[in-house]
Design a protein around this motif. Structure first.
Motif, PDB file in Angstrom:
ATOM      1  N   LEU A  43       0.825  -1.212   0.000  1.00  0.00           N
ATOM      2  CA  LEU A  43       0.000   0.000   0.000  1.00  0.00           C
ATOM      3  C   LEU A  43       0.855   1.256   0.000  1.00  0.00           C
ATOM      4  O   LEU A  43       0.517   2.243  -0.663  1.00  0.00           O
ATOM      5  CB  LEU A  43      -0.920   0.001   1.220  1.00  0.00           C
ATOM      6  N   LEU A  44       1.957   1.227   0.738  1.00  0.00           N
ATOM      7  CA  LEU A  44       2.865   2.372   0.750  1.00  0.00           C
ATOM      8  C   LEU A  44       3.416   2.629  -0.646  1.00  0.00           C
ATOM      9  O   LEU A  44       3.465   3.775  -1.107  1.00  0.00           O
ATOM     10  CB  LEU A  44       4.008   2.136   1.734  1.00  0.00           C
ATOM     11  N   LEU A  45       3.810   1.575  -1.325  1.00  0.00           N
ATOM     12  CA  LEU A  45       4.318   1.739  -2.691  1.00  0.00           C
ATOM     13  C   LEU A  45       3.226   2.221  -3.638  1.00  0.00           C
ATOM     14  O   LEU A  45       3.489   3.002  -4.557  1.00  0.00           O
ATOM     15  CB  LEU A  45       4.927   0.437  -3.186  1.00  0.00           C
ATOM     16  N   LEU A  46       1.995   1.780  -3.421  1.00  0.00           N
ATOM     17  CA  LEU A  46       0.886   2.250  -4.234  1.00  0.00           C
ATOM     18  C   LEU A  46       0.631   3.739  -4.012  1.00  0.00           C
ATOM     19  O   LEU A  46       0.364   4.480  -4.956  1.00  0.00           O
ATOM     20  CB  LEU A  46      -0.372   1.439  -3.906  1.00  0.00           C
ATOM     21  N   ILE A  47       0.771   4.187  -2.763  1.00  0.00           N
ATOM     22  CA  ILE A  47       0.589   5.606  -2.455  1.00  0.00           C
ATOM     23  C   ILE A  47       1.716   6.432  -3.059  1.00  0.00           C
ATOM     24  O   ILE A  47       1.502   7.504  -3.616  1.00  0.00           O
ATOM     25  CB  ILE A  47       0.497   5.802  -0.925  1.00  0.00           C
ATOM     26  N   VAL A  48       2.943   5.927  -2.977  1.00  0.00           N
ATOM     27  CA  VAL A  48       4.103   6.658  -3.489  1.00  0.00           C
ATOM     28  C   VAL A  48       4.063   6.746  -5.010  1.00  0.00           C
ATOM     29  O   VAL A  48       4.565   7.709  -5.594  1.00  0.00           O
ATOM     30  CB  VAL A  48       5.404   5.950  -3.013  1.00  0.00           C
ATOM     31  N   MET A  49       3.436   5.769  -5.660  1.00  0.00           N
ATOM     32  CA  MET A  49       3.413   5.727  -7.114  1.00  0.00           C
ATOM     33  C   MET A  49       2.734   6.953  -7.723  1.00  0.00           C
ATOM     34  O   MET A  49       3.077   7.371  -8.815  1.00  0.00           O
ATOM     35  CB  MET A  49       2.709   4.448  -7.582  1.00  0.00           C
ATOM     36  N   GLY A  50       1.825   7.537  -7.017  1.00  0.00           N
ATOM     37  CA  GLY A  50       1.169   8.738  -7.544  1.00  0.00           C
ATOM     38  C   GLY A  50      -0.020   8.393  -8.406  1.00  0.00           C
ATOM     39  O   GLY A  50      -0.579   7.309  -8.358  1.00  0.00           O
ATOM     40  N   ARG A  51      -0.390   9.336  -9.242  1.00  0.00           N
ATOM     41  CA  ARG A  51      -1.580   9.147 -10.068  1.00  0.00           C
ATOM     42  C   ARG A  51      -1.289   8.131 -11.169  1.00  0.00           C
ATOM     43  O   ARG A  51      -0.169   8.043 -11.679  1.00  0.00           O
ATOM     44  CB  ARG A  51      -2.024  10.469 -10.666  1.00  0.00           C
ATOM     45  N   PRO A  52      -2.304   7.383 -11.557  1.00  0.00           N
ATOM     46  CA  PRO A  52      -2.104   6.424 -12.640  1.00  0.00           C
ATOM     47  C   PRO A  52      -1.942   7.136 -13.975  1.00  0.00           C
ATOM     48  O   PRO A  52      -2.471   8.214 -14.193  1.00  0.00           O
ATOM     49  CB  PRO A  52      -3.374   5.569 -12.612  1.00  0.00           C
ATOM     50  N   GLY A  53      -1.188   6.533 -14.833  1.00  0.00           N
ATOM     51  CA  GLY A  53      -0.956   7.104 -16.151  1.00  0.00           C
ATOM     52  C   GLY A  53      -0.903   6.005 -17.191  1.00  0.00           C
ATOM     53  O   GLY A  53      -1.349   4.881 -16.972  1.00  0.00           O
ATOM     54  N   LEU A  54      -0.331   6.330 -18.318  1.00  0.00           N
ATOM     55  CA  LEU A  54      -0.177   5.346 -19.386  1.00  0.00           C
ATOM     56  C   LEU A  54       0.874   4.312 -18.989  1.00  0.00           C
ATOM     57  O   LEU A  54       1.724   4.560 -18.152  1.00  0.00           O
ATOM     58  CB  LEU A  54       0.256   6.038 -20.678  1.00  0.00           C
ATOM     59  N   ALA A  55       0.805   3.167 -19.622  1.00  0.00           N
ATOM     60  CA  ALA A  55       1.815   2.141 -19.392  1.00  0.00           C
ATOM     61  C   ALA A  55       3.164   2.658 -19.875  1.00  0.00           C
ATOM     62  O   ALA A  55       3.250   3.277 -20.934  1.00  0.00           O
ATOM     63  CB  ALA A  55       1.447   0.866 -20.120  1.00  0.00           C
ATOM     64  N   PRO A  56       4.228   2.436 -19.112  1.00  0.00           N
ATOM     65  CA  PRO A  56       5.533   3.015 -19.465  1.00  0.00           C
ATOM     66  C   PRO A  56       6.261   2.239 -20.556  1.00  0.00           C
ATOM     67  O   PRO A  56       7.319   1.673 -20.338  1.00  0.00           O
ATOM     68  CB  PRO A  56       6.290   2.984 -18.144  1.00  0.00           C
ATOM     69  N   PHE A  57       5.672   2.186 -21.759  1.00  0.00           N
ATOM     70  CA  PHE A  57       6.323   1.572 -22.916  1.00  0.00           C
ATOM     71  C   PHE A  57       6.850   2.668 -23.820  1.00  0.00           C
ATOM     72  O   PHE A  57       6.217   3.710 -23.998  1.00  0.00           O
ATOM     73  CB  PHE A  57       5.360   0.675 -23.695  1.00  0.00           C
ATOM     74  N   TYR A  58       7.966   2.428 -24.431  1.00  0.00           N
ATOM     75  CA  TYR A  58       8.566   3.427 -25.323  1.00  0.00           C
ATOM     76  C   TYR A  58       7.690   3.623 -26.563  1.00  0.00           C
ATOM     77  O   TYR A  58       7.282   2.664 -27.209  1.00  0.00           O
ATOM     78  CB  TYR A  58       9.972   2.983 -25.726  1.00  0.00           C
ATOM     79  N   GLY A  59       7.393   4.888 -26.859  1.00  0.00           N
ATOM     80  CA  GLY A  59       6.633   5.228 -28.051  1.00  0.00           C
ATOM     81  C   GLY A  59       5.136   5.227 -27.861  1.00  0.00           C
ATOM     82  O   GLY A  59       4.405   5.439 -28.826  1.00  0.00           O
ATOM     83  N   ASP A  60       4.638   4.982 -26.641  1.00  0.00           N
ATOM     84  CA  ASP A  60       3.188   4.972 -26.427  1.00  0.00           C
ATOM     85  C   ASP A  60       2.606   6.361 -26.223  1.00  0.00           C
ATOM     86  O   ASP A  60       1.405   6.545 -26.367  1.00  0.00           O
ATOM     87  CB  ASP A  60       2.842   4.115 -25.211  1.00  0.00           C
ATOM     88  N   GLY A  61       3.396   7.317 -25.821  1.00  0.00           N
ATOM     89  CA  GLY A  61       2.859   8.647 -25.578  1.00  0.00           C
ATOM     90  C   GLY A  61       3.897   9.551 -24.963  1.00  0.00           C
ATOM     91  O   GLY A  61       5.095   9.258 -24.981  1.00  0.00           O
ATOM     92  N   GLU A  62       3.430  10.638 -24.429  1.00  0.00           N
ATOM     93  CA  GLU A  62       4.304  11.608 -23.771  1.00  0.00           C
ATOM     94  C   GLU A  62       4.871  11.019 -22.479  1.00  0.00           C
ATOM     95  O   GLU A  62       4.146  10.350 -21.740  1.00  0.00           O
ATOM     96  CB  GLU A  62       3.508  12.877 -23.443  1.00  0.00           C
ATOM     97  N   PRO A  63       6.147  11.278 -22.194  1.00  0.00           N
ATOM     98  CA  PRO A  63       6.715  10.761 -20.933  1.00  0.00           C
ATOM     99  C   PRO A  63       6.036  11.336 -19.688  1.00  0.00           C
ATOM    100  O   PRO A  63       5.977  10.675 -18.652  1.00  0.00           O
ATOM    101  CB  PRO A  63       8.178  11.192 -21.004  1.00  0.00           C
ATOM    102  N   ALA A  64       5.516  12.544 -19.769  1.00  0.00           N
ATOM    103  CA  ALA A  64       4.843  13.135 -18.610  1.00  0.00           C
ATOM    104  C   ALA A  64       3.530  12.426 -18.300  1.00  0.00           C
ATOM    105  O   ALA A  64       3.057  12.445 -17.160  1.00  0.00           O
ATOM    106  CB  ALA A  64       4.597  14.620 -18.857  1.00  0.00           C
ATOM    107  N   ALA A  65       2.903  11.801 -19.306  1.00  0.00           N
ATOM    108  CA  ALA A  65       1.620  11.122 -19.108  1.00  0.00           C
ATOM    109  C   ALA A  65       1.799   9.681 -18.641  1.00  0.00           C
ATOM    110  O   ALA A  65       0.822   9.029 -18.281  1.00  0.00           O
ATOM    111  CB  ALA A  65       0.813  11.151 -20.402  1.00  0.00           C
TER     112      ALA A  65
END
Length: 153
Positions: A43-65
């Protein structure tokens, strides 16, 4: 970053209950406490993760999202470690139940004797006799050069 206060309270309660359960002498309660601590860490790691965003794959979108992949990897690692230690504790509980039909550790005579011996040596160290001659404990050795400077020979 908007973190739900309910998640923080649940995490704190899980940590507190886990620590309290691990302080018991029963191995089953230690296992339950360890599982609670593992879930609280997730749960602590889930809280630290922040808001959900796009899956972190290269070329899927903006790095900020994109969401941060590091807490996700840490959470998977925490799950694997919790599972491994839980399996080990279950094996210990099963073995102690086979040997003694109980999962609690009791004081035995050897533990009590070692504890008493340790208390006696602590008391003896407190009553140690002080040295009368302070020069005997000094590492200073006068050299001939110092004798020449002071004029004593």
């Amino acid at each position: 970053m908007n973190v739900s206060l309910v998640l923080i309270i649940i995490m704190a309660v899980l940590f507190a209950a886990g620590v309290y359960a691990m302080l018991e002498r029963s191995l089953t309660r230690v296992l339950i406490g360890f599982l609670l601590l593992g879930n609280a860490a997730n749960l602590l790691l889930l809280i630290v993760m922040g808001r959900p965003g796009l899956a972190p794959f290269y070329g899927d979108g903006e790095p900020a999202a994109m969401s941060d992949p590091l807490p996700q990897a840490l959470m998977l690692t925490a799950i694997v470690i919790t599972f491994a230690i839980s399996a080990f504790l279950l094996a210990l509980i099963y073995r102690s139940w086979q040997l003694g039909q109980a999962d609690t550790f009791d004081e035995d005579e050897v533990d009590l004797a070692i504890r008493e011996r340790g208390m006696r040596t602590d008391e003896e160290m407190d009553q140690e006799i002080e040295l009368e001659d302070d020069d005997a404990t000094s590492d200073f050795v006068a050299s001939d050069a110092e004798d020449d400077r002071t004029g004593s020979s």
